[in-house]
Each structure stands twice: as structure tokens, then as C-alpha cells.
Design an enzyme around this catalytic site. Sequence first.
Site, PDB file in Angstrom:
ATOM      1  N   GLN A   1      12.041   0.097  14.951  1.00  0.00           N
ATOM      2  CA  GLN A   1      12.210  -0.769  14.047  1.00  0.00           C
ATOM      3  C   GLN A   1      13.649  -0.705  13.619  1.00  0.00           C
ATOM      4  O   GLN A   1      14.341  -1.805  13.352  1.00  0.00           O
ATOM      5  CB  GLN A   1      11.131  -0.799  12.988  1.00  0.00           C
ATOM      6  CG  GLN A   1      11.169  -1.773  11.924  1.00  0.00           C
ATOM      7  CD  GLN A   1      10.014  -1.841  10.897  1.00  0.00           C
ATOM      8  OE1 GLN A   1       9.179  -2.303  11.327  1.00  0.00           O
ATOM      9  NE2 GLN A   1      10.179  -1.006   9.819  1.00  0.00           N
TER      10      GLN A   1
ATOM     11  N   ASP B   1       9.783   4.707  11.712  1.00  0.00           N
ATOM     12  CA  ASP B   1       9.467   3.396  12.612  1.00  0.00           C
ATOM     13  C   ASP B   1      10.980   3.343  13.154  1.00  0.00           C
ATOM     14  O   ASP B   1      11.838   2.495  12.775  1.00  0.00           O
ATOM     15  CB  ASP B   1       9.089   2.237  11.574  1.00  0.00           C
ATOM     16  CG  ASP B   1       7.951   2.374  10.934  1.00  0.00           C
ATOM     17  OD1 ASP B   1       6.758   2.435  11.495  1.00  0.00           O
ATOM     18  OD2 ASP B   1       7.633   2.651   9.876  1.00  0.00           O
TER      19      ASP B   1
ATOM     20  N   TYR C   1       0.893  -1.156   0.081  1.00  0.00           N
ATOM     21  CA  TYR C   1      -0.112  -0.331  -0.018  1.00  0.00           C
ATOM     22  C   TYR C   1       0.867   1.285  -0.021  1.00  0.00           C
ATOM     23  O   TYR C   1       0.837   2.187   1.137  1.00  0.00           O
ATOM     24  CB  TYR C   1      -0.865  -0.020   1.261  1.00  0.00           C
ATOM     25  CG  TYR C   1      -2.245   0.591   0.756  1.00  0.00           C
ATOM     26  CD1 TYR C   1      -3.251   0.275  -0.026  1.00  0.00           C
ATOM     27  CD2 TYR C   1      -2.770   2.014   1.341  1.00  0.00           C
ATOM     28  CE1 TYR C   1      -4.282   0.921  -0.617  1.00  0.00           C
ATOM     29  CE2 TYR C   1      -3.754   2.657   0.726  1.00  0.00           C
ATOM     30  CZ  TYR C   1      -4.677   2.036  -0.117  1.00  0.00           C
ATOM     31  OH  TYR C   1      -5.739   2.802  -0.425  1.00  0.00           O
TER      32      TYR C   1
ATOM     33  N   GLU D   1       4.669   7.837  -0.736  1.00  0.00           N
ATOM     34  CA  GLU D   1       5.838   8.479  -1.082  1.00  0.00           C
ATOM     35  C   GLU D   1       6.986   8.043   0.033  1.00  0.00           C
ATOM     36  O   GLU D   1       8.214   8.163  -0.266  1.00  0.00           O
ATOM     37  CB  GLU D   1       5.733  10.056  -1.026  1.00  0.00           C
ATOM     38  CG  GLU D   1       5.540  10.504  -2.338  1.00  0.00           C
ATOM     39  CD  GLU D   1       6.335  10.253  -3.366  1.00  0.00           C
ATOM     40  OE1 GLU D   1       7.804  10.350  -3.232  1.00  0.00           O
ATOM     41  OE2 GLU D   1       5.985   9.795  -4.376  1.00  0.00           O
TER      42      GLU D   1
ATOM     43  N   HIS E   1       7.413   4.954   1.214  1.00  0.00           N
ATOM     44  CA  HIS E   1       8.067   3.771   0.621  1.00  0.00           C
ATOM     45  C   HIS E   1       8.961   4.125  -0.786  1.00  0.00           C
ATOM     46  O   HIS E   1       9.997   3.676  -0.886  1.00  0.00           O
ATOM     47  CB  HIS E   1       6.744   2.707   0.113  1.00  0.00           C
ATOM     48  CG  HIS E   1       6.194   2.269   1.205  1.00  0.00           C
ATOM     49  ND1 HIS E   1       4.812   2.597   1.434  1.00  0.00           N
ATOM     50  CD2 HIS E   1       6.425   1.594   2.314  1.00  0.00           C
ATOM     51  CE1 HIS E   1       4.164   1.891   2.533  1.00  0.00           C
ATOM     52  NE2 HIS E   1       5.173   1.358   2.975  1.00  0.00           N
TER      53      HIS E   1
ATOM     54  N   GLY F   1      12.933   2.948   6.842  1.00  0.00           N
ATOM     55  CA  GLY F   1      12.492   4.391   7.078  1.00  0.00           C
ATOM     56  C   GLY F   1      12.676   4.605   8.751  1.00  0.00           C
ATOM     57  O   GLY F   1      12.487   3.806   9.464  1.00  0.00           O
TER      58      GLY F   1
ATOM     59  N   GLN G   1       3.616 -10.134  13.358  1.00  0.00           N
ATOM     60  CA  GLN G   1       3.858  -8.672  13.981  1.00  0.00           C
ATOM     61  C   GLN G   1       2.807  -8.203  14.403  1.00  0.00           C
ATOM     62  O   GLN G   1       2.717  -7.013  14.854  1.00  0.00           O
ATOM     63  CB  GLN G   1       5.029  -7.855  12.969  1.00  0.00           C
ATOM     64  CG  GLN G   1       4.207  -7.488  11.872  1.00  0.00           C
ATOM     65  CD  GLN G   1       5.330  -6.654  10.903  1.00  0.00           C
ATOM     66  OE1 GLN G   1       5.983  -7.396  10.121  1.00  0.00           O
ATOM     67  NE2 GLN G   1       5.368  -5.330  10.866  1.00  0.00           N
TER      68      GLN G   1
ATOM     69  N   MET H   1       3.768  10.247   6.441  1.00  0.00           N
ATOM     70  CA  MET H   1       3.154   9.183   5.618  1.00  0.00           C
ATOM     71  C   MET H   1       2.942   8.011   6.204  1.00  0.00           C
ATOM     72  O   MET H   1       4.104   7.480   6.976  1.00  0.00           O
ATOM     73  CB  MET H   1       3.907   9.362   4.392  1.00  0.00           C
ATOM     74  CG  MET H   1       3.454  10.735   3.581  1.00  0.00           C
ATOM     75  SD  MET H   1       3.782  10.551   1.798  1.00  0.00           S
ATOM     76  CE  MET H   1       3.393  12.070   1.114  1.00  0.00           C
ATOM     77  N   SER H   2       1.943   7.234   6.127  1.00  0.00           N
ATOM     78  CA  SER H   2       1.712   5.993   6.645  1.00  0.00           C
ATOM     79  C   SER H   2       0.656   5.271   5.796  1.00  0.00           C
ATOM     80  O   SER H   2      -0.434   5.941   5.567  1.00  0.00           O
ATOM     81  CB  SER H   2       1.503   6.061   8.240  1.00  0.00           C
ATOM     82  OG  SER H   2       0.845   4.999   8.532  1.00  0.00           O
TER      83      SER H   2
HETATM   84  P1  AMP Z   1       5.528  -0.655   6.154  1.00  0.00           P
HETATM   85  O1  AMP Z   1       5.273  -1.009   4.672  1.00  0.00           O
HETATM   86  O2  AMP Z   1       4.714   0.541   6.816  1.00  0.00           O
HETATM   87  O3  AMP Z   1       5.981  -1.887   6.840  1.00  0.00           O
HETATM   88  O4  AMP Z   1       6.984   0.335   5.890  1.00  0.00           O
HETATM   89  C1  AMP Z   1       7.826  -0.223   4.906  1.00  0.00           C
HETATM   90  C2  AMP Z   1       9.099   0.494   4.897  1.00  0.00           C
HETATM   91  O5  AMP Z   1       8.780   1.982   4.785  1.00  0.00           O
HETATM   92  C3  AMP Z   1       9.479   0.847   6.593  1.00  0.00           C
HETATM   93  O6  AMP Z   1      10.989   0.779   6.552  1.00  0.00           O
HETATM   94  C4  AMP Z   1       9.216   2.201   6.893  1.00  0.00           C
HETATM   95  O7  AMP Z   1       9.918   2.941   8.266  1.00  0.00           O
HETATM   96  C5  AMP Z   1       9.161   3.095   5.839  1.00  0.00           C
HETATM   97  N1  AMP Z   1       8.350   4.003   5.823  1.00  0.00           N
HETATM   98  C6  AMP Z   1       6.841   4.067   6.166  1.00  0.00           C
HETATM   99  N2  AMP Z   1       6.474   5.149   6.099  1.00  0.00           N
HETATM  100  C7  AMP Z   1       7.561   6.107   5.973  1.00  0.00           C
HETATM  101  C8  AMP Z   1       7.611   7.404   5.778  1.00  0.00           C
HETATM  102  N3  AMP Z   1       6.464   8.648   6.292  1.00  0.00           N
HETATM  103  N4  AMP Z   1       8.879   7.971   5.474  1.00  0.00           N
HETATM  104  C9  AMP Z   1       9.812   7.250   5.145  1.00  0.00           C
HETATM  105  N5  AMP Z   1       9.728   5.935   5.208  1.00  0.00           N
HETATM  106  C10 AMP Z   1       8.564   5.134   5.763  1.00  0.00           C
END
Ligand code: AMP
Length: 289
Positions: A157, A154, A36, A39, A41, A151, A65, A188-189
Site C-alpha cells: 500500500q 502495509d 479502531y 499504537e 495508528h 505505515g 477496497q 499491530m492490526s
Molecule cells: P488501517 O486503519 O488499517 O487502514 O491503517 C491506517 C494506517 O495505519 C496505514 O497507513 C497502515 O499502514 C498503518 N498501520 C496499521 N498497522 C500498523 C502498525 N502495526 N504499525 C505501523 N503502522 C500501521
Amino acid sequence: MYVEMKIVRSVREMQRMSESLRNTGKIISFVPTMGYFHEGHLSLMREGRKRGDCLMVSIYVNPTQFGPGEDFERYPRDFERDRNLADGVGVDVIFSPDDREMYPEYYQTNVNVERVTQNLCGLSRPGHFRGVTTVCAKLFNSVKPHVTIFGKKDFQQFVTIKRMVQDLNMDLEVVGMPTVREADGIAMSSRNVYLKAHERESALSLSRSLKMAKGMYEKGERNARNILEAVKKFIEEHPYTRIDYVKICDTTTLEDVDHLQGETVLALAVRIDKTRLIDNYVFGDVLDI
Ligand code: AMP
């Protein structure tokens, strides 16, 4: 690298592909995700593109998790959209295994990083980091990357993965990237899609409180409690917010500090109704809001 982006579903096929690339001297960069894409990612993927000859991205919503009652079932998923976005930034391979491929019958081995996972999200999400480190170790063994990009949104993490890689002598470079934000400042999330229009203003309290803390720090404040109290008060003034934690920690140990000495991070987790958001600021860093 490849003319067309490839989709790989099997661990064995992923390993064979990576092994043959390594044998021809190619550098493999890897971005693990739960899909999903936004920006944030894509910024990791662009960095991966620069650092490797071959860019692999995994899309896997890892059940281990998520705790009971968390959002595993409703976590947003859209493979076709992700595939197009990944193609657009020059990803070579999407590795997207299913649960049976990742956790076969009789599966019983986990990776546990002990101390840096205790505080912060470790307190409210027991077992979360064990799931993260276990799946990342398995993904690293499948993709066999030279460099992996995470990123710092997190933050815990990122620290935990660096710790695991160092402690288990994995031959892998872990790169951390800054948080990408919406124009209004919200980090962003993928979970931001849960926010209803009237909750966004409250969600803004996280990034705005970081900015306020940065201001206090720049004026010379070094007492953690003073900053924490101001941040909590600010967030609590917004409707629908429920603070999970607001803490200032050493960036290496992730233990709480009383005074801002060395490198420290302000880390927040706040529920806006049912949506749990996190954000953080490393004192002294830039904050683009
Ligand atoms: P996720 O799909 O949420 O597990 O995130 C995958 C990767 O994207 C992880 O390394 C996150 O830390 C990174 N990430 C998620 N949101 C952001 C963001 N707003 N800015 C930079 N990296 C991000």
C-alpha cells in the site's frame, strides 16, 4: 492548533477548512485510517503532529477496497474510543465522512496504479488497491495535506500510494513509518481482535519467521528460494495456518527476485483460520522483536 478537536463529516466543509488553513500558511499533515486505533495508528499521528501545524486524521472504512466475502461488515468500529485516543495525541480534526458523501450517486471514476499492485496482495485481493488508491486520492482532495503518513506494515500500500502521488504529480510528501508490534512480536492490526486465544501462538509464526529470515540474511544467505522455503516450512509447522503468499520482492517494482540484490522485502500473508494477517521485513532494516 485548534483548542478543541473538531469532527468533520462533509467533504465541502473539510475542503473549506483546509483551504483557509493553507491560505494562512499552515502546514497540514494527514493520517488516513479505517479507525479502531492501536499504537500503530497513534505512532503515525505522533509523526504527523511533528511534521505539521495542523494534524488531520480520517476515519473511513472504505467499502470499495473490500472484496466480496471479505470482512467489510464485521470490520471493528468504535468511534468514541477512537475520538478519545486521537484527542490524546493532539489530533486537530477527525474527518469521518459517510459512504454517500464519499461515493455519491453516479460515481464512476477510479484511480488505478498498474504494475506495483499486480503481485502480493494484488493476486489474492483483486480490486483492493484500486479501492485504496481511489479513496486516498479522494481523501487527499478533501483534506488537501502537505504531508501524509503511512505505515510500512502495509508495504505494498505504501509503495502504491507513493507511486500514485508521483505519477499524478500530486503536491504531497508521503512518509513511511516502521511497523509497531505487540510485546510478543505480532504486528499491530485492527484485525488482531479476530484472533482467538488459541490462534495467537500461530499468529506469532509470521513475525518469528521474519526474524529467522533476518538471521539467514545476516549469515550471508542471498538465495531467495532458500529463505522462502525455510519461512514456509516454519509457518506451516504451526496449526491453523494457511499461507496465502510468501515472497521476496524488489522494494521499488514489487516484482519477485531470485537473488537478494539492492533493496528487497520479504512479504507474507497468512490466514489463521478466517483471519488474514500480513507482515514484512526489508532486508538490512532493524526488526524489533
Ligand atoms: P488501517 O486503519 O488499517 O487502514 O491503517 C491506517 C494506517 O495505519 C496505514 O497507513 C497502515 O499502514 C498503518 N498501520 C496499521 N498497522 C500498523 C502498525 N502495526 N504499525 C505501523 N503502522 C500501521
